[in-house]
Design an enzyme around this catalytic site. Structure first.
Site, PDB file in Angstrom:
ATOM      1  N   ASP A 212       0.857  -1.188   0.000  1.00 13.42           N
ATOM      2  CA  ASP A 212       0.000   0.000   0.000  1.00 13.42           C
ATOM      3  C   ASP A 212       0.886   1.228   0.000  1.00 13.42           C
ATOM      4  O   ASP A 212       2.102   1.139   0.189  1.00 13.42           O
ATOM      5  CB  ASP A 212      -0.894   0.006   1.252  1.00 13.42           C
ATOM      6  CG  ASP A 212      -0.065   0.066   2.535  1.00 13.42           C
ATOM      7  OD1 ASP A 212      -0.014   1.134   3.152  1.00 13.42           O
ATOM      8  OD2 ASP A 212       0.549  -0.961   2.902  1.00 13.42           O
ATOM      9  N   ASP A 214       1.982   4.514   2.028  1.00 10.89           N
ATOM     10  CA  ASP A 214       1.966   4.937   3.425  1.00 10.89           C
ATOM     11  C   ASP A 214       0.946   6.072   3.562  1.00 10.89           C
ATOM     12  O   ASP A 214       0.395   6.557   2.575  1.00 10.89           O
ATOM     13  CB  ASP A 214       3.372   5.386   3.830  1.00 10.89           C
ATOM     14  CG  ASP A 214       3.593   5.335   5.322  1.00 10.89           C
ATOM     15  OD1 ASP A 214       3.140   4.368   5.954  1.00 10.89           O
ATOM     16  OD2 ASP A 214       4.226   6.260   5.856  1.00 10.89           O
TER      17      ASP A 214
END
Length: 290
Positions: A212, A214
């Site tokens: 993902d 951050d």
């Protein structure tokens, strides 16, 4: 005695290697306590390898709780010379998308509560760590990724891995700070792992698997836990393919690594002045210099 020249440490999502054959579990006791789990010895394309689930096979250990010294010592005791670290990370750069792979070449250590050396107790050593990743092993790893042409995966050669303490993720302020440092990815486990591998004279490289962005990213709030878990599973599948190809290449042409002689000029204490108990404790690391 069980033996493997290549070791693999699997991070979040990668708790076993499906392609391993002739599998045996090895329980190793070390002077630093037990490793995260039993080490799984198995054959991968006719090469014996050692696999360890970093957080335990049921993911029961926080990053701060990891027995880093025991994990590396156990790998060393099996004869491991090349160590591949597969690690889930968050991305700090727009161009590093979820599912992408990064083979970093630098670290920033933001950990606070970890012992990052085997030494002390009467012996002093200072390894060089300007190049914290074995560049030759990293090149083999990156070439393996590139050769597989995995769908939806881009390879990023080089980059800086920020290692934070955890277990909470970054604040937005921290995330923006790391971006201002030109860092690429963020994780919680590769330090002191890389430092200890260098002290153990094991060539070490990271296969970082982005799950993902951050929390800096404007679309971060749209990322759900379900999406991250799905990416972990896809990353684990891809990582196993990369590791298998890397093992094949290492077996065919194992590179010489400066890591394999990292202690040659690092030990400052005359070995005849080291306390007997400490010398015995570290014999596995010191024996070629005694």
């Amino acid at each position: 005695m069980a033996h493997a020249k290549i070791g693999i440490i699997g991070g979040s999502g990668l708790y076993k290697m499906e392609a391993l054959k002739d599998v045996e579990e090895v329980t190793i006791d070390t002077p630093f306590g037990p490793p995260s789990d039993a080490i799984i010895l198995g054959t991968l394309d006719n090469t014996r390898v050692a696999f360890l689930a970093r957080h335990g096979r049921n993911h029961t250990l926080l990053p701060t709780e990891l027995p880093f010294r025991a994990n590396i010592y156990a790998m060393k005791s099996l004869g491991v010379e090349y160590l591949i670290s597969a690690s889930a990370v968050g991305s700090l750069r727009e161009e590093v998308k979820p599912l992408d792979m990064v083979v970093p070449d630098q670290f920033i250590d933001r950990t606070k509560n970890r012992i990052s050396t085997f030494f002390g107790e009467g012996i002093v050593a200072h390894i060089t760590f300007g190049e914290p990743i074995c560049t030759k092993l990293a090149a083999v790893l990156a070439d393996a990724v590139e050769s597989l042409q995995l769908p939806d995966v881009s390879l990023h050669r080089g980059g800086t891995y920020v290692c934070m303490e955890g277990p909470a993720f970054s604040t937005k302020a921290e995330s923006h700070l790391y971006r201002s440092w030109d860092a690429t990815i963020i994780g919680m486990t590769n330090l002191p792992e890389a430092k200890l591998a260098r002290e153990a004279e094991i060539a070490y490289a990271t296969l970082a698997l982005a799950t993902d962005y951050d929390c800096w990213h404007p679309d971060h709030d749209s990322v759900t836990v379900e999406m991250v878990v799905a990416n972990l599973h896809r990353n684990a599948t891809n990582a196993q393919k990369v590791i298998q190809e890397t093992v094949r290449r290492l077996t065919e042409n194992p590179p010489e690594s400066s890591a394999h002689s990292a202690l040659k000029y690092a030990i400052l204490t005359p070995l005849d002045k080291v306390p007997a108990a400490t010398k015995q404790k570290l014999e596995l690391l010191l024996k070629k210099y005694l």
